[in-house]
Design a protein around this motif. Structure first.
Motif, PDB file in Angstrom:
ATOM      1  N   THR A  17       0.824  -1.217   0.000  1.00 46.49           N
ATOM      2  CA  THR A  17       0.000   0.000   0.000  1.00 46.49           C
ATOM      3  C   THR A  17       0.859   1.270   0.000  1.00 46.49           C
ATOM      4  N   HIS A  18       0.184   2.384   0.326  1.00 46.06           N
ATOM      5  CA  HIS A  18       0.881   3.667   0.499  1.00 46.06           C
ATOM      6  C   HIS A  18       1.811   3.626   1.711  1.00 46.06           C
ATOM      7  N   ARG A  19       1.713   2.579   2.539  1.00 45.53           N
ATOM      8  CA  ARG A  19       2.528   2.477   3.765  1.00 45.53           C
ATOM      9  C   ARG A  19       3.395   1.214   3.637  1.00 45.53           C
ATOM     10  N   PRO A  20       4.346   1.211   2.693  1.00 40.92           N
ATOM     11  CA  PRO A  20       4.929  -0.074   2.281  1.00 40.92           C
ATOM     12  C   PRO A  20       6.287  -0.452   2.883  1.00 40.92           C
ATOM     13  N   HIS A  21       6.937   0.451   3.622  1.00 38.83           N
ATOM     14  CA  HIS A  21       8.331   0.169   4.006  1.00 38.83           C
ATOM     15  C   HIS A  21       8.458  -1.120   4.820  1.00 38.83           C
ATOM     16  N   MET A  49       7.917  -9.042  -4.223  1.00 30.33           N
ATOM     17  CA  MET A  49       7.063  -7.907  -3.858  1.00 30.33           C
ATOM     18  C   MET A  49       6.795  -7.043  -5.078  1.00 30.33           C
ATOM     19  N   LEU A  50       5.552  -7.029  -5.487  1.00 32.17           N
ATOM     20  CA  LEU A  50       5.123  -6.125  -6.546  1.00 32.17           C
ATOM     21  C   LEU A  50       5.337  -4.697  -6.049  1.00 32.17           C
ATOM     22  N   PRO A  51       5.816  -3.778  -6.888  1.00 30.22           N
ATOM     23  CA  PRO A  51       5.919  -2.393  -6.418  1.00 30.22           C
ATOM     24  C   PRO A  51       4.598  -1.953  -5.782  1.00 30.22           C
ATOM     25  N   ALA A  52       4.705  -1.273  -4.644  1.00 26.98           N
ATOM     26  CA  ALA A  52       3.514  -0.929  -3.870  1.00 26.98           C
ATOM     27  C   ALA A  52       2.570  -0.031  -4.657  1.00 26.98           C
ATOM     28  N   LEU A  76      14.287   6.063  -1.988  1.00 25.21           N
ATOM     29  CA  LEU A  76      13.671   7.209  -1.309  1.00 25.21           C
ATOM     30  C   LEU A  76      14.392   8.510  -1.660  1.00 25.21           C
ATOM     31  N   PHE A  77      15.708   8.417  -1.888  1.00 26.90           N
ATOM     32  CA  PHE A  77      16.469   9.607  -2.297  1.00 26.90           C
ATOM     33  C   PHE A  77      16.365   9.855  -3.805  1.00 26.90           C
ATOM     34  N   GLY A  78      15.615   8.997  -4.515  1.00 25.71           N
ATOM     35  CA  GLY A  78      15.446   9.177  -5.963  1.00 25.71           C
ATOM     36  C   GLY A  78      16.640   8.708  -6.776  1.00 25.71           C
ATOM     37  N   GLY A  79      17.469   7.833  -6.217  1.00 22.94           N
ATOM     38  CA  GLY A  79      18.679   7.378  -6.898  1.00 22.94           C
ATOM     39  C   GLY A  79      18.391   6.346  -7.972  1.00 22.94           C
ATOM     40  N   VAL A  80      19.224   6.345  -9.018  1.00 23.52           N
ATOM     41  CA  VAL A  80      18.992   5.480 -10.186  1.00 23.52           C
ATOM     42  C   VAL A  80      19.268   4.005  -9.857  1.00 23.52           C
ATOM     43  N   THR A  81      20.018   3.738  -8.788  1.00 24.52           N
ATOM     44  CA  THR A  81      20.289   2.348  -8.401  1.00 24.52           C
ATOM     45  C   THR A  81      19.295   1.847  -7.346  1.00 24.52           C
ATOM     46  N   GLY A  82      18.239   2.608  -7.100  1.00 19.30           N
ATOM     47  CA  GLY A  82      17.209   2.197  -6.145  1.00 19.30           C
ATOM     48  C   GLY A  82      16.394   1.020  -6.657  1.00 19.30           C
ATOM     49  N   CYS A  83      15.563   0.454  -5.779  1.00 20.57           N
ATOM     50  CA  CYS A  83      14.839  -0.767  -6.157  1.00 20.57           C
ATOM     51  C   CYS A  83      13.848  -0.524  -7.295  1.00 20.57           C
ATOM     52  N   CYS A  84      13.463   0.729  -7.554  1.00 26.95           N
ATOM     53  CA  CYS A  84      12.638   1.033  -8.734  1.00 26.95           C
ATOM     54  C   CYS A  84      13.354   2.064  -9.617  1.00 26.95           C
ATOM     55  N   LYS A  85      14.679   2.025  -9.576  1.00 25.57           N
ATOM     56  CA  LYS A  85      15.525   2.897 -10.410  1.00 25.57           C
ATOM     57  C   LYS A  85      15.239   4.389 -10.187  1.00 25.57           C
ATOM     58  N   GLY A  86      14.769   4.712  -8.990  1.00 22.56           N
ATOM     59  CA  GLY A  86      14.536   6.117  -8.664  1.00 22.56           C
ATOM     60  C   GLY A  86      13.240   6.669  -9.212  1.00 22.56           C
ATOM     61  N   LYS A  87      12.434   5.828  -9.826  1.00 19.09           N
ATOM     62  CA  LYS A  87      11.196   6.335 -10.436  1.00 19.09           C
ATOM     63  C   LYS A  87       9.965   6.045  -9.590  1.00 19.09           C
ATOM     64  N   GLY A  88      10.129   5.281  -8.522  1.00 22.95           N
ATOM     65  CA  GLY A  88       8.974   4.899  -7.722  1.00 22.95           C
ATOM     66  C   GLY A  88       8.819   5.741  -6.473  1.00 22.95           C
ATOM     67  N   GLY A  89       9.916   5.875  -5.720  1.00 21.81           N
ATOM     68  CA  GLY A  89       9.843   6.590  -4.447  1.00 21.81           C
ATOM     69  C   GLY A  89       9.150   5.756  -3.387  1.00 21.81           C
ATOM     70  N   SER A  90       8.892   6.401  -2.248  1.00 21.15           N
ATOM     71  CA  SER A  90       8.344   5.697  -1.084  1.00 21.15           C
ATOM     72  C   SER A  90       7.105   4.866  -1.401  1.00 21.15           C
ATOM     73  N   MET A  91       6.149   5.443  -2.112  1.00 21.17           N
ATOM     74  CA  MET A  91       4.846   4.786  -2.248  1.00 21.17           C
ATOM     75  C   MET A  91       4.812   3.718  -3.337  1.00 21.17           C
ATOM     76  N   HIS A  92       5.951   3.503  -4.042  1.00 20.98           N
ATOM     77  CA  HIS A  92       5.991   2.428  -5.041  1.00 20.98           C
ATOM     78  C   HIS A  92       7.169   1.501  -4.806  1.00 20.98           C
ATOM     79  N   ILE A  93       7.608   1.437  -3.559  1.00 24.16           N
ATOM     80  CA  ILE A  93       8.710   0.542  -3.190  1.00 24.16           C
ATOM     81  C   ILE A  93       8.332  -0.897  -3.547  1.00 24.16           C
ATOM     82  N   GLY A  94       9.305  -1.631  -4.062  1.00 23.11           N
ATOM     83  CA  GLY A  94       9.047  -3.044  -4.347  1.00 23.11           C
ATOM     84  C   GLY A  94      10.237  -3.669  -5.048  1.00 23.11           C
ATOM     85  N   ASP A  95      10.211  -4.971  -5.191  1.00 21.82           N
ATOM     86  CA  ASP A  95      11.295  -5.682  -5.870  1.00 21.82           C
ATOM     87  C   ASP A  95      10.740  -7.053  -6.265  1.00 21.82           C
TER      88      ASP A  95
END
Ligand SMILES: Cc1ncc(C[n+]2csc(CCOP(=O)(O)OP(=O)(O)O)c2C)c(N)n1
Ligand SMILES: [Mg+2]
Lengths: 81, 325
Positions: free
Chosen positions: B70-74, B115-118, B91-110
């Motif tokens: 959900t919106h509370r995914p951490h 885990m489907l992106p939230a 969360l810092f918007g980095g390109v090596t993040g779990c969603c390449k920096g395009k998801g942010g907090s509310m779309h965390i996933g791997d």
């Protein structure tokens, strides 16, 4: 090291954030996570916590003073980051 | 959570649960300070106080089982094994993040961790979980999907459609309602006449159960039973886990709708402290063991933050990759 504490983004719809009360005096120790001050926005009255531990060196906005998101509200001499 | 239950399990398993819950708490607390420092953009929905639901459920799942969030995914992400480093970079918007920096907090996933992106649309993960359950059934794999959602989501149309379809097709889906008694500032009593969200299961002809969501072993055992039922083709199951968020709905929420006395009561029963108090009743566990876990976890999160702060951001060339619309 001295750290400038800025007013966090409280999701206000208007710019002004009023300082209601300082919970710590200049010269006092503060702990990370400790409430520093109370503010009033257009939505609610809430506490703002410190993100560092240290000594409160300077209060930049007095009680009843008005400030905005991102403005410096206090200076803290840091003991650990 | 009795002292008898705690004796049934291996020490390493129990300390593992403690470590995972503390990792979630420490991650959330450190992220809160980054937000207060002004270096963490946007707002963030955090789960302090709800660690036992995520850890109890995900511990009952295999690596190739899936969750939706959900919106509370951490907490869900950390419990399913997504690395704290890849999350902080995200969360810092980095390109090596779990969603390449395009998801942010509310779309965390791997997806590699199951885990489907939230999905931040309230109730949005539920029909997707039903679809995944249908895929598992058609492919005849033993996989199960657990879908996390809040009390608020159970009054959304997506909940009704998703759970009903899973029920008529006997899909391997565990519907996990984290009932923290509030949808943002609205108390659950204002959005349903039911005293018990698990009672909704009867309307779909499936089994429902209410569990103390602050008791990590109770959640684990209930989830284990539900997951097994799903693997045996006897699903779906609705689990209602009663818990409480001891932080704001989002970082901008002063939480004034939570009565002080209610909040204090739940704070005194927050899952990590409660589990620690029972753990040390074992002869082979003492406070020193727990302290060692806590300081090791703190180190993990501190070094993940260092990596996150200096992670490279996506470039203009990345703008049109991994996006569909
Ligand atoms: C469809 C939809 N409506 C409204 C929102 C705004 N919103 C975000 S979280 C939330 C409350 C959700 O409450 P609950 O399902 O109980 O989850 P909790 O926040 O308690 O974890 C709302 C209304 C949204 N994201 N999606
Ligand atoms: Mg809720």
């Amino acid at each position: 090291m001295k750290v400038k504490m800025k007013m966090p983004d409280l999701g206000t719809t208007v710019d002004e954030i009023t300082v209601v009360n300082w919970l710590v005096e200049v010269g006092q120790e503060v702990k990370r996570g400790q409430a520093l001050l109370e503010v009033e926005t257009d939505k609610a009255t809430m506490e703002v916590e410190s993100f560092v531990s240290g000594t409160l060196e300077e209060i930049c906005v007095p009680v009843n003073g008005v400030t905005t998101t991102g403005s410096v509200i206090a200076v803290i001499a840091v003991t650990d980051v | 959570m009795g002292t008898d239950t705690i004796k049934k399990y291996e020490k390493e398993f129990l300390l593992g649960l403690y470590e995972r819950m503390f990792l979630i708490r420490e991650f959330e607390e450190q992220v809160k300070f980054l937000f207060l420092e002004g270096v963490m953009p946007g707002t963030i929905h955090q789960c302090q106080g709800q660690e036992a639901t995520a850890v109890g459920v995900c511990t009952a799942l295999n690596n190739d089982d899936f969750i939706t969030s959900t919106h509370r995914p951490h907490g869900h992400a950390l419990a399913k094994g997504v690395s704290p480093e890849s999350m902080l970079i995200e969360l810092f918007g980095g390109v090596t993040g779990c969603c390449k920096g395009k998801g942010g907090s509310m779309h965390i996933g791997d997806v590699d961790k199951g885990m489907l992106p939230a999905i931040a649309i309230v109730g949005g993960g539920i029909p997707l979980a039903t679809g995944m359950g249908l895929a598992f059934k058609m492919k005849k794999t033993p996989q199960v999907v657990a879908t996390f959602f809040g009390d608020g989501a159970t009054s959304e149309g997506a909940f009704h459609e998703g759970i009903n379809m899973a029920a008529i097709w006997d899909l391997p889906v565990v519907f996990v309602c984290e009932n923290n008694f509030y949808g943002a500032s609205t108390h659950v009593n204002k959005v349903t006449r039911l005293k018990c969200i698990a009672d909704r299961a009867a309307g779909y002809g499936i089994r429902g159960e209410t569990v103390d969501g602050n008791d990590v072993l109770a959640v684990y055992e209930a989830a284990q039973t539900a997951v097994q039922e799903c693997r045996d083709g006897k699903g779906p199951v609705l689990l209602e886990l009663e818990t409480y968020r001891i932080t704001g709905h989002s970082r901008r929420d002063a939480c004034q709708y939570q009565p002080k006395e209610e909040r204090e009561r739940w704070k005194n029963n927050e899952p990590i402290g409660a589990f620690g108090r029972v753990l040390v009743t074992r002869d082979d566990v003492d406070e020193g063991d727990l302290e060692a876990i806590r300081s090791q976890v703190e180190q993990t999160v501190v070094s993940a933050i260092k990596v996150g702060r200096s992670a490279p951001e996506p470039t203009v060339a990345d703008l049109l990759t991994d996006v569909y619309a």
